[in-house]
Scaffold this motif. Structure first.
Motif, short mmCIF file in Angstrom:
data_model
loop_
_atom_site.label_atom_id
_atom_site.label_comp_id
_atom_site.label_asym_id
_atom_site.label_seq_id
_atom_site.Cartn_x
_atom_site.Cartn_y
_atom_site.Cartn_z
N GLY A 55 46.68 29.72 48.92
CA GLY A 55 45.36 30.31 48.68
C GLY A 55 45.02 30.56 47.22
O GLY A 55 44.00 31.21 46.94
N SER A 56 45.83 30.06 46.30
CA SER A 56 45.50 30.23 44.87
C SER A 56 44.18 29.56 44.55
O SER A 56 43.91 28.47 45.06
N THR A 57 43.37 30.21 43.73
CA THR A 57 42.04 29.69 43.44
C THR A 57 41.83 29.44 41.95
O THR A 57 42.47 30.08 41.10
N TYR A 58 40.92 28.51 41.65
CA TYR A 58 40.61 28.12 40.28
C TYR A 58 39.12 27.83 40.20
O TYR A 58 38.54 27.28 41.15
N TYR A 59 38.51 28.17 39.07
CA TYR A 59 37.07 28.02 38.94
C TYR A 59 36.68 27.43 37.59
O TYR A 59 37.34 27.67 36.58
N ALA A 60 35.59 26.69 37.60
CA ALA A 60 34.97 26.29 36.35
C ALA A 60 34.37 27.53 35.70
O ALA A 60 33.91 28.44 36.39
N ASP A 61 34.35 27.56 34.39
CA ASP A 61 33.81 28.72 33.68
C ASP A 61 32.36 28.99 34.06
O ASP A 61 31.92 30.14 34.10
N SER A 62 31.62 27.94 34.35
CA SER A 62 30.19 28.08 34.63
C SER A 62 29.90 28.83 35.93
O SER A 62 28.78 29.32 36.12
#
Length: 123
Positions: A55-62
């Motif tokens: 369930g680790s998550t990652y996002y674009a800065d935008s």
């Protein structure tokens, strides 16, 4: 493997939408599931990713702080909750699956793609 994206629509700036990506055809342990988007005349860009196993998550800065990616392992579905939408978020949103432990933001890394769902945010 099949990925079926849904949930797009026409909303006003500041509104929320939740996209769904129903995945089938295998178990997704060891996969990274991601959302990308493509606006008219632009390249497809990474939005968010989730590692299926933990369930680790990652996002674009935008989108950081406005969008939340999650998954329901029992339903084999990935979600993208989009809040505080802006006109700049207007795009076709695609879900994708990558057979890897590492999170990649390049479209070239992904093995499977859904058909896309249109999100339009009016000002």
């Amino acid at each position: 493997v099949q990925l079926q994206a849904s949930g797009g629509g026409l909303v006003q700036a500041g509104d929320s939408l939740r996209l769904s990506c129903a995945a089938s055809g295998r178990t997704f342990t060891g996969y990274v599931m991601s959302w990308f988007r493509q606006a008219p005349g632009k390249e497809r860009e990474f939005v968010a990713a989730i590692r299926w196993s933990d369930g680790s998550t990652y996002y674009a800065d935008s989108v950081k702080g406005r969008f939340t990616i999650s998954r329901d392992t029992a339903k084999s579905t990935v979600y993208l909750q989009m809040n505080s939408l802006k006109p700049g978020d207007t795009a076709v949103y695609y879900c994708a699956a990558d057979r890897t432990w590492n999170v990649h933001t390049s479209t070239r890394s992904y093995d499977y793609w859904g058909q896309g769902t249109q999100v339009t945010v009016s000002s």
